[in-house]
Write a protein that holds these residues in place. Sequence first.
Motif, PDB file in Angstrom:
ATOM      1  N   LYS A  79      88.608 -62.304  -9.694  1.00  0.00           N
ATOM      2  CA  LYS A  79      88.928 -62.961  -8.444  1.00  0.00           C
ATOM      3  C   LYS A  79      89.620 -64.400  -8.630  1.00  0.00           C
ATOM      4  CE  LYS A  79      87.316 -59.423  -6.394  1.00  0.00           C
ATOM      5  NZ  LYS A  79      88.586 -58.426  -5.802  1.00  0.00           N
ATOM      6  N   SER A  80      89.465 -64.779  -9.952  1.00  0.00           N
ATOM      7  CA  SER A  80      89.876 -66.091 -10.584  1.00  0.00           C
ATOM      8  C   SER A  80      91.511 -65.933 -10.598  1.00  0.00           C
ATOM      9  CB  SER A  80      89.544 -66.541 -11.682  1.00  0.00           C
ATOM     10  OG  SER A  80      90.172 -67.572 -12.238  1.00  0.00           O
ATOM     11  N   ARG A  81      91.959 -67.164 -10.181  1.00  0.00           N
ATOM     12  CA  ARG A  81      93.469 -67.079 -10.254  1.00  0.00           C
ATOM     13  C   ARG A  81      94.252 -67.441 -11.632  1.00  0.00           C
ATOM     14  NH1 ARG A  81      94.955 -73.387 -10.154  1.00  0.00           N
ATOM     15  NH2 ARG A  81      97.297 -72.415  -9.882  1.00  0.00           N
ATOM     16  N   TYR A  82      93.075 -67.732 -12.396  1.00  0.00           N
ATOM     17  CA  TYR A  82      93.418 -67.811 -14.017  1.00  0.00           C
ATOM     18  C   TYR A  82      93.298 -66.438 -14.645  1.00  0.00           C
ATOM     19  CZ  TYR A  82      92.967 -72.915 -13.010  1.00  0.00           C
ATOM     20  OH  TYR A  82      93.545 -74.094 -12.318  1.00  0.00           O
ATOM     21  N   CYS A  83      92.819 -65.486 -14.006  1.00  0.00           N
ATOM     22  CA  CYS A  83      92.920 -64.111 -14.635  1.00  0.00           C
ATOM     23  C   CYS A  83      94.292 -63.364 -14.106  1.00  0.00           C
ATOM     24  CB  CYS A  83      91.841 -63.151 -14.042  1.00  0.00           C
ATOM     25  SG  CYS A  83      91.859 -61.538 -15.046  1.00  0.00           S
ATOM     26  N   ASN A  84      95.395 -63.588 -14.901  1.00  0.00           N
ATOM     27  CA  ASN A  84      96.747 -62.872 -14.858  1.00  0.00           C
ATOM     28  C   ASN A  84      96.912 -61.530 -14.682  1.00  0.00           C
ATOM     29  OD1 ASN A  84      96.923 -65.884 -16.765  1.00  0.00           O
ATOM     30  ND2 ASN A  84      97.908 -66.145 -14.925  1.00  0.00           N
ATOM     31  N   ALA A  89      87.852 -67.646 -18.545  1.00  0.00           N
ATOM     32  CA  ALA A  89      89.329 -67.637 -17.929  1.00  0.00           C
ATOM     33  C   ALA A  89      89.722 -68.874 -17.250  1.00  0.00           C
ATOM     34  CB  ALA A  89      89.288 -66.557 -16.750  1.00  0.00           C
ATOM     35  N   ARG A  90      88.988 -69.749 -16.797  1.00  0.00           N
ATOM     36  CA  ARG A  90      89.410 -71.206 -16.359  1.00  0.00           C
ATOM     37  C   ARG A  90      89.361 -72.086 -17.432  1.00  0.00           C
ATOM     38  NH1 ARG A  90      84.668 -71.636 -11.478  1.00  0.00           N
ATOM     39  NH2 ARG A  90      85.960 -70.394  -9.768  1.00  0.00           N
ATOM     40  N   ASN A  91      88.647 -71.825 -18.747  1.00  0.00           N
ATOM     41  CA  ASN A  91      89.055 -73.106 -19.501  1.00  0.00           C
ATOM     42  C   ASN A  91      90.282 -72.812 -20.172  1.00  0.00           C
ATOM     43  OD1 ASN A  91      86.662 -74.323 -19.040  1.00  0.00           O
ATOM     44  ND2 ASN A  91      85.488 -73.074 -20.340  1.00  0.00           N
ATOM     45  N   LEU A  92      90.626 -71.400 -20.432  1.00  0.00           N
ATOM     46  CA  LEU A  92      91.997 -71.078 -21.137  1.00  0.00           C
ATOM     47  C   LEU A  92      93.186 -71.316 -19.970  1.00  0.00           C
ATOM     48  CD1 LEU A  92      90.924 -67.704 -22.868  1.00  0.00           C
ATOM     49  CD2 LEU A  92      91.166 -70.046 -23.894  1.00  0.00           C
ATOM     50  N   GLY A  93      93.037 -70.702 -18.750  1.00  0.00           N
ATOM     51  CA  GLY A  93      94.040 -70.825 -17.864  1.00  0.00           C
ATOM     52  C   GLY A  93      94.478 -72.130 -17.882  1.00  0.00           C
ATOM     53  N   ARG A  94      93.444 -73.161 -17.651  1.00  0.00           N
ATOM     54  CA  ARG A  94      93.801 -74.514 -17.394  1.00  0.00           C
ATOM     55  C   ARG A  94      94.521 -75.303 -18.534  1.00  0.00           C
ATOM     56  NH1 ARG A  94      88.027 -75.255 -14.572  1.00  0.00           N
ATOM     57  NH2 ARG A  94      88.561 -74.604 -12.528  1.00  0.00           N
ATOM     58  N   SER A  95      94.469 -74.539 -19.515  1.00  0.00           N
ATOM     59  CA  SER A  95      95.205 -74.940 -20.798  1.00  0.00           C
ATOM     60  C   SER A  95      96.695 -74.331 -21.075  1.00  0.00           C
ATOM     61  CB  SER A  95      94.608 -74.714 -21.923  1.00  0.00           C
ATOM     62  OG  SER A  95      93.239 -75.275 -21.911  1.00  0.00           O
ATOM     63  N   ASN A  96      97.214 -73.486 -19.937  1.00  0.00           N
ATOM     64  CA  ASN A  96      98.185 -72.802 -19.660  1.00  0.00           C
ATOM     65  C   ASN A  96      98.364 -71.698 -20.737  1.00  0.00           C
ATOM     66  OD1 ASN A  96      99.614 -74.351 -17.553  1.00  0.00           O
ATOM     67  ND2 ASN A  96      99.743 -76.317 -19.240  1.00  0.00           N
ATOM     68  N   ILE A  97      97.264 -71.012 -20.978  1.00  0.00           N
ATOM     69  CA  ILE A  97      96.978 -69.779 -21.559  1.00  0.00           C
ATOM     70  C   ILE A  97      97.108 -68.522 -20.740  1.00  0.00           C
ATOM     71  CG2 ILE A  97      95.831 -68.464 -23.484  1.00  0.00           C
ATOM     72  CD1 ILE A  97      94.758 -71.326 -24.396  1.00  0.00           C
ATOM     73  N   LEU A  98      97.756 -67.632 -21.213  1.00  0.00           N
ATOM     74  CA  LEU A  98      97.748 -66.315 -20.299  1.00  0.00           C
ATOM     75  C   LEU A  98      96.509 -65.639 -20.570  1.00  0.00           C
ATOM     76  CD1 LEU A  98      99.423 -64.464 -18.457  1.00  0.00           C
ATOM     77  CD2 LEU A  98     100.119 -63.309 -20.523  1.00  0.00           C
ATOM     78  N   GLU A 149      98.678 -64.258 -25.796  1.00  0.00           N
ATOM     79  CA  GLU A 149      97.745 -63.984 -24.619  1.00  0.00           C
ATOM     80  C   GLU A 149      96.329 -63.839 -25.250  1.00  0.00           C
ATOM     81  OE1 GLU A 149     100.090 -61.697 -25.663  1.00  0.00           O
ATOM     82  OE2 GLU A 149     101.476 -61.314 -24.043  1.00  0.00           O
ATOM     83  N   ALA A 150      95.365 -64.105 -24.378  1.00  0.00           N
ATOM     84  CA  ALA A 150      94.002 -64.178 -24.600  1.00  0.00           C
ATOM     85  C   ALA A 150      93.308 -62.919 -23.726  1.00  0.00           C
ATOM     86  CB  ALA A 150      93.275 -65.518 -24.235  1.00  0.00           C
ATOM     87  N   ILE A 151      92.675 -61.951 -24.285  1.00  0.00           N
ATOM     88  CA  ILE A 151      92.072 -60.969 -23.688  1.00  0.00           C
ATOM     89  C   ILE A 151      90.573 -61.270 -23.513  1.00  0.00           C
ATOM     90  CG2 ILE A 151      91.580 -58.642 -23.711  1.00  0.00           C
ATOM     91  CD1 ILE A 151      94.145 -58.158 -25.084  1.00  0.00           C
ATOM     92  N   ILE A 152      89.990 -61.267 -22.309  1.00  0.00           N
ATOM     93  CA  ILE A 152      88.949 -61.579 -22.203  1.00  0.00           C
ATOM     94  C   ILE A 152      88.219 -60.080 -21.779  1.00  0.00           C
ATOM     95  CG2 ILE A 152      86.803 -62.667 -20.895  1.00  0.00           C
ATOM     96  CD1 ILE A 152      88.923 -64.636 -20.142  1.00  0.00           C
ATOM     97  N   LEU A 153      86.950 -59.544 -22.743  1.00  0.00           N
ATOM     98  CA  LEU A 153      86.354 -58.363 -22.426  1.00  0.00           C
ATOM     99  C   LEU A 153      85.278 -58.890 -21.891  1.00  0.00           C
ATOM    100  CD1 LEU A 153      86.748 -57.178 -26.234  1.00  0.00           C
ATOM    101  CD2 LEU A 153      88.320 -56.493 -24.081  1.00  0.00           C
TER     102      LEU A 153
END
Length: 413
Positions: free
Chosen positions: A67-72, A44-53, A30-34
């Motif tokens: 609010k992003s769909r890529y912030c799981n 979040a978009r750049n990581l999420g589109r690469s299938n990274i949680l 997982e990647a944690i964005i502070l």
Amino acid sequence: MLFNQNFYDPTFNRNQKNRYMNNIKSKSVEAIILGMNITGLHVARNLGRSNILVIGIDFDSKQVGFKSRYCNKKIVVADKDQLLKFLYFNNRHSDHKQVLFPTSDEFVLFISEHSNVLKKNYLFSNPCDNIIETINNKARIYKLFSAYHIAHPKIFSDKTSLNDNLDLIKFPCIFKPVGFRSLQKLGKKAIKIDTREMYKQVALKLLRLNIDCITQELLNLKAQYSAYAYIDRNSNIKATYFTEKLHQNPDFGIGTLVQTCNDISVKNYGNIILDFLKKIKYQGLCEIEYAYDLNDNEFKVIEINTRPWVQNSLPTKAGINFAQIAYSDLLGHPIDVYKDNKMCIKWVDIISDFKNFCVKKDVLFNRKTIFQWIKSVRGNRIEAYYSTDDPMPFVFHVNQLVRYFFKKKNYNE
């Protein structure tokens, strides 16, 4: 989850929950964005589109990145002490380390201060602490620039004082906060000082508020540029990208219209600063801000940001995903060397840019300048908030602006 009474964890929608569970089953890291501000949104978009949680953490539940769909997974903490407790207990018994991405100077310094505790359970770019502190302190980094013979704006004083020899100061000049804590107190990146009298008044106010600022020359700018880069754990430059700031808000603020820059002289100067970062053993993502000063007819470095930048999705559109590159390198995966291509791309915060342009050009009463603005933002571009595959941050942002407008209007009435 620990500390349920203190941490905020909104219910996932079905797609987010399935993706989260699949990721856990596959044991991907997982990647944690502070910091889930606009910078965090794009990371979040750049990581999420690469299938990274992606797990987002912030002090404010109303940050647009949530609010992003890529912030799981969303986590809201009250303060830095609670953040440290959460990070300590969160991954303590895991069989792998999670990757940290700080998106503001506040979180960069937080990781630097607590690196000895965090490195046991997390992966993050970790140059020695004094490098991070030096780069994020205007007075110290300018002294280091001088030691390496790198051109930078002239500094008349490295701290707020009423005892400066005003005869040595060329007006107009600017006051700039020395570091993040001073910036937080001041609430702006710089104050323009036009006269000696104004200098004394502002300096006295800064001293009363205990805000430390440097006194710097005001550059006669032809243009402003940024060099984006990733420097790996062995101090090798793995990716670079160069941009030009076309519009900004306010005058000393964040770019609202930025585009790719392919000028050779701009790239050459940016590479000089990157070589400087290699020499001081810097590691990680960085943004170098510099400008061409017409007073001395030379490039001058303004500052270096030791974190992702607001427009980090711009190079991604050109094929250089800096967030994914950093993620892969921290996990020890081999990464290629990426060089920017000739593709011209724009990044625009369409609402802020139009508002700023209206104030400057009075475009509402001038049809010609409206068409000039439209022409300036047209082309191959990426927008700050809107994305066809992730529209909710834009909807939320517009809603916040409308709420702010009516609240301000009611207050004035």
